[in-house]
Write a protein that holds these residues in place. Structure first.
Motif, PDB file in Angstrom:
ATOM      1  N   SER A 165       0.835  -1.204   0.000  1.00  0.00           N
ATOM      2  CA  SER A 165       0.000   0.000   0.000  1.00  0.00           C
ATOM      3  C   SER A 165       0.867   1.251   0.000  1.00  0.00           C
ATOM      4  O   SER A 165       0.576   2.229  -0.703  1.00  0.00           O
ATOM      5  N   GLY A 166       1.949   1.222   0.782  1.00  0.00           N
ATOM      6  CA  GLY A 166       2.858   2.362   0.825  1.00  0.00           C
ATOM      7  C   GLY A 166       3.499   2.627  -0.531  1.00  0.00           C
ATOM      8  O   GLY A 166       3.633   3.787  -0.951  1.00  0.00           O
ATOM      9  N   CYS A 167       3.884   1.559  -1.219  1.00  0.00           N
ATOM     10  CA  CYS A 167       4.481   1.705  -2.559  1.00  0.00           C
ATOM     11  C   CYS A 167       3.480   2.297  -3.545  1.00  0.00           C
ATOM     12  O   CYS A 167       3.817   3.164  -4.358  1.00  0.00           O
ATOM     13  N   ILE A 168       2.245   1.797  -3.476  1.00  0.00           N
ATOM     14  CA  ILE A 168       1.211   2.316  -4.378  1.00  0.00           C
ATOM     15  C   ILE A 168       0.942   3.793  -4.096  1.00  0.00           C
ATOM     16  O   ILE A 168       0.815   4.608  -5.018  1.00  0.00           O
ATOM     17  N   LEU A 169       0.866   4.150  -2.814  1.00  0.00           N
ATOM     18  CA  LEU A 169       0.611   5.545  -2.445  1.00  0.00           C
ATOM     19  C   LEU A 169       1.760   6.454  -2.878  1.00  0.00           C
ATOM     20  O   LEU A 169       1.534   7.612  -3.248  1.00  0.00           O
ATOM     21  N   PHE A 170       2.988   5.942  -2.827  1.00  0.00           N
ATOM     22  CA  PHE A 170       4.123   6.750  -3.299  1.00  0.00           C
ATOM     23  C   PHE A 170       3.981   7.024  -4.796  1.00  0.00           C
ATOM     24  O   PHE A 170       4.212   8.150  -5.255  1.00  0.00           O
ATOM     25  N   TYR A 171       3.591   5.996  -5.546  1.00  0.00           N
ATOM     26  CA  TYR A 171       3.346   6.197  -6.979  1.00  0.00           C
ATOM     27  C   TYR A 171       2.212   7.205  -7.189  1.00  0.00           C
ATOM     28  O   TYR A 171       2.291   8.090  -8.052  1.00  0.00           O
ATOM     29  N   TYR A 172       1.138   7.076  -6.384  1.00  0.00           N
ATOM     30  CA  TYR A 172       0.025   8.010  -6.480  1.00  0.00           C
ATOM     31  C   TYR A 172       0.501   9.449  -6.264  1.00  0.00           C
ATOM     32  O   TYR A 172       0.079  10.375  -6.966  1.00  0.00           O
ATOM     33  N   LEU A 173       1.357   9.634  -5.283  1.00  0.00           N
ATOM     34  CA  LEU A 173       1.855  10.973  -4.980  1.00  0.00           C
ATOM     35  C   LEU A 173       2.612  11.542  -6.173  1.00  0.00           C
ATOM     36  O   LEU A 173       2.403  12.693  -6.566  1.00  0.00           O
ATOM     37  N   MET A 174       3.469  10.729  -6.772  1.00  0.00           N
ATOM     38  CA  MET A 174       4.257  11.195  -7.920  1.00  0.00           C
ATOM     39  C   MET A 174       3.353  11.551  -9.104  1.00  0.00           C
ATOM     40  O   MET A 174       3.527  12.577  -9.745  1.00  0.00           O
ATOM     41  N   SER A 175       2.383  10.701  -9.407  1.00  0.00           N
ATOM     42  CA  SER A 175       1.502  10.955 -10.549  1.00  0.00           C
ATOM     43  C   SER A 175       0.531  12.102 -10.276  1.00  0.00           C
ATOM     44  O   SER A 175      -0.002  12.705 -11.209  1.00  0.00           O
ATOM     45  N   THR A 176       0.316  12.404  -8.993  1.00  0.00           N
ATOM     46  CA  THR A 176      -0.584  13.501  -8.636  1.00  0.00           C
ATOM     47  C   THR A 176       0.090  14.860  -8.764  1.00  0.00           C
ATOM     48  O   THR A 176      -0.535  15.836  -9.183  1.00  0.00           O
ATOM     49  N   VAL A 177       1.364  14.937  -8.421  1.00  0.00           N
ATOM     50  CA  VAL A 177       2.043  16.242  -8.383  1.00  0.00           C
ATOM     51  C   VAL A 177       2.872  16.533  -9.618  1.00  0.00           C
ATOM     52  O   VAL A 177       3.105  17.709  -9.959  1.00  0.00           O
TER      53      VAL A 177
END
Length: 478
Positions: A165-177
């Motif tokens: 989940s942490g890895c997915i959220l890190f990817y989410y953060l990158m694609s969001t910003v």
């Protein structure tokens, strides 16, 4: 098999015919500068090639929706085909095309802000909350689900659900910003092609193995769901099959790609075209679900034995029909697809907040700050029971769709255009969402006559208010 082929043919024809009708009613201006040029900022407003815009929009709106929804919707039988085709063209196509084009005409603003222009400030406030809640729920659902699936596949003590989940959220953060052309613009077209290939492979497998698909006939237009009277076709089917028919989530994704189109001519293939394509995907998976296990009854038994988990169906169908490559495609379908909807959900939430509070997004620090707040909220919600989140996500999604369709109807009325195009599906979806929350087991669970009666009453009231508004606009004294 005839029903499936005819349904696909109708969707393709509907794209060219009904899509053209919508385009003419909207009256596009190919020479009008789009937000990609008039507000270019190198972050969210970035001109992209049409083919890339199509694949990004398709993956944005698709995710697991047209697969999981169709699998679950197939439990009601062949009537699912009818809803996918009619819903996709009459409701979904209108919803997606006009919401997307209104975003283009309104400088790429989030649809909540556009809706407020036509439905008033109180509705704008309601939609801001509704949309924000929906986006956060989508983000949460689409990182918890894939995390559990990956953990089960890998089956290693280090790769826990928390770590993944942490890895997915890190990817989410990158694609969001990051700018839209950095991650989304590069990865989405590739995943979009793979997603379409998976659906095409399943379609071919249906013919190769000559699987018996129940045809849509007068005798088969009935409720095959094992839940019986607690799960009537109306409104349960129309909530279950959202993506692939009509989905409010699509309107939250429109601003992302509306800021990237190079011409208003691209609106029909990108907005209406992706909706029709999603409908084809939903038809294929509905057909595969009804036939793979031997029939609709057998599908109901299998779903009941597996807790209604559509992911198990997808995995089994892909592996057994497509062999080793099917396992890879299934992994992409049930893991990558939802992740690529979750990241754009968070991106849309960031854009919504920036539009509401008029926060410039050119600064990386501001984008990180807004995203940090979103992810903190998502982590808080993620501790809620997943099943609860999913049930209310479906209803919130279709409620937003009803609001979007009413917005389009009012817009067309103001422009003196054919408002019935949106008014009819808006009225229908209103009855769907009101009756659902009143009679569903996860809702108020009221007797069906009461739920249907209130739903019809609310729809009639809104129609009366609409035509009263129309008469006031036509009055010379107004």
């Amino acid at each position: 098999m005839i029903t499936l082929l005819v349904s696909i043919a109708v969707l393709i024809a509907g794209y060219f015919i009904y899509g053209k009708v919508c385009e003419r009613i909207f009256e596009i201006d190919p020479d009008r500068p789009t937000p990609a040029f008039s507000r270019a900022d190198g972050v969210d407003f970035v001109a992209l090639p049409r083919w890339k815009s199509f694949l990004i929009q398709f993956l944005n709106i698709a995710g697991l929706g047209p697969i999981f929804g169709a699998v679950a919707g197939a439990m009601w039988g062949p009537v699912a085909f009818l809803w996918i085709v009619l819903g996709c063209l009459i409701a979904g196509g209108v919803h997606d095309y006009f919401s997307g084009m209104l975003c283009i005409r309104n400088a790429g603003k989030s649809f909540t802000e556009i809706a407020g222009t036509y439905l008033g400030t109180p509705v704008r406030l309601v939609l801001r909350i509704l949309t924000f809640v929906l986006l956060i729920m989508v983000g949460v659902v689409f990182f918890i689900g894939p995390a559990h699936i990956i953990a089960e596949i890998v089956d290693h003590e280090f790769f826990t659900v928390g770590i993944i989940s942490g890895c997915i959220l890190f990817y989410y953060l990158m694609s969001t910003v990051l700018p839209v052309d950095k991650i989304i613009g590069k990865l989405y077209p590739v995943f979009g092609i793979i997603f379409l290939f998976m659906s095409a492979a399943i379609f071919c497998a249906l013919f190769y193995y000559d699987l018996p698909i129940m045809e849509l006939q007068l005798s088969t237009i009935k409720n095959f769901h094992s839940g019986g009277t607690d799960y009537p076709i109306f409104p349960m089917l129309f909530i279950t099959i959202a993506c692939g028919a009509v989905s409010g989530f699509h309107a939250t994704q429109s601003p992302i790609i509306a800021r990237c189109l190079k011409s208003e001519k691209e609106g029909k293939p990108v907005f209406f075209g992706t909706m029709a394509t999603e409908g084809v995907v939903a038809l294929i998976w509905a057909a595969a679900s009804m036939s793979f296990f031997g029939g609709v009854g057998e599908l109901n038994v299998f779903m009941s034995e597996n807790g209604g988990n559509a992911a198990v169906v997808v995995n089994k169908v892909c592996n057994e029909l497509l062999g080793p490559i099917g396992g890879v495609l299934a992994l992409i379908g049930v893991v990558v697809a939802p992740i690529t909807s979750g990241d754009t959900a968070f991106r849309s939430a960031r854009l919504l907040i920036s539009d509401v509070f008029k926060i410039s997004q050119k600064s990386m620090m501001k984008r990180l700050l807004l995203s940090g707040i979103l992810f903190a909220l998502a982590l808080l919600i993620s501790h809620t029971d997943f099943a609860v989140i999913w049930r209310y996500f479906a209803w919130t999604n279709q409620t937003l769709a009803a609001f979007v369709l009413w917005t389009i109807a009012v817009y067309l009325c103001q422009q003196g255009k054919l408002y019935w195009l949106a008014l009819l599906p808006a009225t229908f979806m209103t009855m769907v969402v009101v009756s659902y929350i009143l009679i569903a087991p996860e809702g108020l669970f009221l007797p069906h006559p009461i739920g249907y009666g209130v739903a019809i009453g609310v729809a009639i009231l809104l129609l009366v208010l609409f035509f009263r508004y129309r008469l006031q606009r036509r009055s010379p004294d107004s």
